[in-house]
Design a protein around this motif. Sequence first.
Motif, short mmCIF file in Angstrom:
data_model
loop_
_atom_site.label_atom_id
_atom_site.label_comp_id
_atom_site.label_asym_id
_atom_site.label_seq_id
_atom_site.Cartn_x
_atom_site.Cartn_y
_atom_site.Cartn_z
N ALA A 22 0.85 -1.22 0.00
CA ALA A 22 0.00 0.00 0.00
C ALA A 22 0.87 1.24 0.00
CB ALA A 22 -0.93 -0.02 1.22
N GLY A 23 1.94 1.20 0.80
CA GLY A 23 2.84 2.35 0.84
C GLY A 23 3.50 2.60 -0.49
N PHE A 24 3.90 1.53 -1.15
CA PHE A 24 4.54 1.66 -2.47
C PHE A 24 3.56 2.23 -3.49
CE2 PHE A 24 5.57 -0.20 -6.62
CZ PHE A 24 6.84 0.34 -6.80
N SER A 25 2.31 1.76 -3.42
CA SER A 25 1.28 2.24 -4.34
C SER A 25 1.01 3.72 -4.13
CB SER A 25 -0.02 1.43 -4.15
OG SER A 25 -1.05 1.95 -4.96
N ASN A 26 0.90 4.14 -2.87
CA ASN A 26 0.67 5.56 -2.56
C ASN A 26 1.84 6.42 -3.01
OD1 ASN A 26 -1.81 5.08 -1.46
ND2 ASN A 26 -1.04 4.88 0.66
N ALA A 27 3.04 5.91 -2.87
CA ALA A 27 4.23 6.65 -3.29
C ALA A 27 4.22 6.84 -4.80
CB ALA A 27 5.49 5.92 -2.86
N GLN A 28 3.79 5.79 -5.52
CA GLN A 28 3.70 5.89 -6.97
C GLN A 28 2.68 6.95 -7.36
OE1 GLN A 28 2.97 1.89 -8.49
NE2 GLN A 28 4.92 2.04 -9.58
N SER A 29 1.50 6.95 -6.73
CA SER A 29 0.44 7.92 -7.04
C SER A 29 0.91 9.34 -6.77
CB SER A 29 -0.82 7.60 -6.21
OG SER A 29 -1.31 6.32 -6.56
N ALA A 30 1.58 9.53 -5.67
CA ALA A 30 2.07 10.87 -5.33
C ALA A 30 3.09 11.33 -6.34
CB ALA A 30 2.67 10.86 -3.93
N GLY A 31 3.96 10.40 -6.75
CA GLY A 31 4.97 10.75 -7.75
C GLY A 31 4.34 11.12 -9.07
N ALA A 32 3.33 10.37 -9.50
CA ALA A 32 2.64 10.65 -10.76
C ALA A 32 1.94 12.00 -10.69
CB ALA A 32 1.65 9.54 -11.08
N LYS A 33 1.33 12.25 -9.53
CA LYS A 33 0.59 13.51 -9.37
C LYS A 33 1.54 14.70 -9.42
CE LYS A 33 -2.91 15.69 -6.47
NZ LYS A 33 -3.73 15.55 -5.24
N SER A 34 2.73 14.54 -8.84
CA SER A 34 3.67 15.65 -8.81
C SER A 34 4.20 15.98 -10.19
CB SER A 34 4.82 15.33 -7.86
OG SER A 34 5.58 14.25 -8.37
N LYS A 35 4.22 14.99 -11.10
CA LYS A 35 4.72 15.21 -12.45
C LYS A 35 3.66 15.78 -13.37
CE LYS A 35 8.19 11.54 -12.24
NZ LYS A 35 8.63 10.22 -12.79
N LYS A 36 2.40 15.73 -13.02
CA LYS A 36 1.31 16.21 -13.86
C LYS A 36 1.35 17.73 -13.95
CE LYS A 36 -3.72 16.04 -14.25
NZ LYS A 36 -4.96 15.57 -13.58
N VAL A 37 1.28 18.28 -15.19
CA VAL A 37 1.30 19.73 -15.38
C VAL A 37 -0.07 20.31 -15.08
CG1 VAL A 37 1.69 21.61 -17.01
CG2 VAL A 37 3.10 19.55 -17.13
N ARG A 38 -0.08 21.32 -14.25
CA ARG A 38 -1.35 21.97 -13.91
C ARG A 38 -1.13 23.47 -13.80
NH1 ARG A 38 0.82 19.80 -9.39
NH2 ARG A 38 0.91 21.11 -7.51
N VAL A 39 -2.19 24.25 -13.98
CA VAL A 39 -2.14 25.70 -13.88
C VAL A 39 -2.24 26.10 -12.42
CG1 VAL A 39 -3.32 27.86 -14.46
CG2 VAL A 39 -3.08 26.04 -16.18
N THR A 40 -1.28 26.89 -11.96
CA THR A 40 -1.29 27.36 -10.57
C THR A 40 -1.80 28.79 -10.45
OG1 THR A 40 1.02 28.05 -10.79
CG2 THR A 40 0.60 25.84 -9.94
N ARG A 41 -1.71 29.56 -11.55
CA ARG A 41 -2.25 30.92 -11.54
C ARG A 41 -2.87 31.20 -12.90
NH1 ARG A 41 1.51 35.69 -10.13
NH2 ARG A 41 -0.53 36.68 -9.99
N ASN A 42 -3.99 31.93 -12.88
CA ASN A 42 -4.68 32.31 -14.12
C ASN A 42 -5.38 33.64 -13.83
OD1 ASN A 42 -6.46 32.70 -16.27
ND2 ASN A 42 -6.95 30.53 -16.47
N TYR A 43 -4.90 34.71 -14.44
CA TYR A 43 -5.41 36.03 -14.09
C TYR A 43 -5.44 36.96 -15.30
CZ TYR A 43 -0.39 36.97 -13.99
OH TYR A 43 0.93 37.08 -14.31
N ALA A 44 -6.26 38.00 -15.19
CA ALA A 44 -6.37 38.98 -16.27
C ALA A 44 -5.11 39.83 -16.34
CB ALA A 44 -7.59 39.87 -16.04
N ALA A 45 -4.63 40.08 -17.55
CA ALA A 45 -3.46 40.93 -17.74
C ALA A 45 -3.76 42.34 -17.26
CB ALA A 45 -3.05 40.95 -19.20
N SER A 46 -2.79 42.95 -16.59
CA SER A 46 -3.03 44.27 -15.99
C SER A 46 -2.41 45.41 -16.79
CB SER A 46 -2.48 44.30 -14.56
OG SER A 46 -1.08 44.03 -14.57
#
Length: 347
Positions: A22-46
């Motif tokens: 279970a620990g190995f599986s969770n570690a794999q999921s966390a690693g995959a999630k950390s590599k996934k590209v996601r938007v951290t900020r999205n805002y109108a140009a000022s």
Amino acid sequence: MNMKLYKSLFISVAALGLFAAAGFSNAQSAGAKSKKVRVTRNYAASAKGTDRNVVPTGQYAIYTKPGTVKGARLVASKTTLSDLANSQSSKDYFRAYRVAKTNKGSYYAKVVSFDYQHRGWIYVGKTNPDSDWASVGYGLKQAQTTKQAAMPDTQTVQLTNPGVINSLWDAPYRSQYRAKKVLVDTTPYGGEDFTVTKSVEMTREETPYYYIVNDNDPSIRGWIYAGAVIEQVPTPTVNNDKIVYAKIIDADSGLVVADQTLTNTRTDLTNAPAFVATELGNGAADEAKLGAYAPGYTYKTLSAADKSANYSAIAGATYGGTVTVKARLASNSQPLDTIKDANLISK
């Protein structure tokens, strides 16, 4: 070995294996999630809109989402954007209006073309473009949609074709995203004077535009195509204290054969009649400059009545006024009254 002890050890080892798995599986999921590209900020140009006019470089495509984010779909290919970058039409400029940053530190700008045909996200590097759009790179570069142009020789103009065809705009047409009309129908201002205060030329089409302000109502102002106005050359101020207007009439046809403005530059002649006499003679003899104003004409063959009228007109000359005299072509050697008399006698 005691059977109970054996079972207890077996269960413990099995449980430990499950926990480790279970620990190995969770570690794999966390690693995959950390590599996934996601938007951290999205805002109108000022930054101000005019600083956010851009053109694509053709090195990166436009997507429905930042390109590395899962689910992003192609909007405009690099080939398409390369063609738009080299376009000679202002409708193919873009306006950047939003900025996004991913968890990988990449920045994307959301853009829309001036003709609304292309809208989406494009990669612009690792630096926030909203801090300096003049330095934006990778997929975009800043665009100057107009350039300064020479002012007209005369800043006072009038509308050549008042109506709805050539309206007043808040910016030259398609020089800005969503440029709009500030005065649709210019009909009420036909014949009125406007002052040109600014002059530009479209960068791509080289079309000239003027910014004009109504002289009677300064609230009526805006950008207009330069070909929709005509320069009003001011009438020069005339010092009538030294000018006499002269007309020379053909005594036979009644047509004006010379229309002259006589300007007195002499200091020894202060009176208008004396000045006109030096220019036209006394109206009865071929004196002064009659031949220069009406080549081939003479007073000699005029009737006595015409000579007398000429003399009176010249004697009554005033500065700022008009003097009208008659003359006849020298080739018509016989006075008009003599011809009339001869015709009467022959009857």
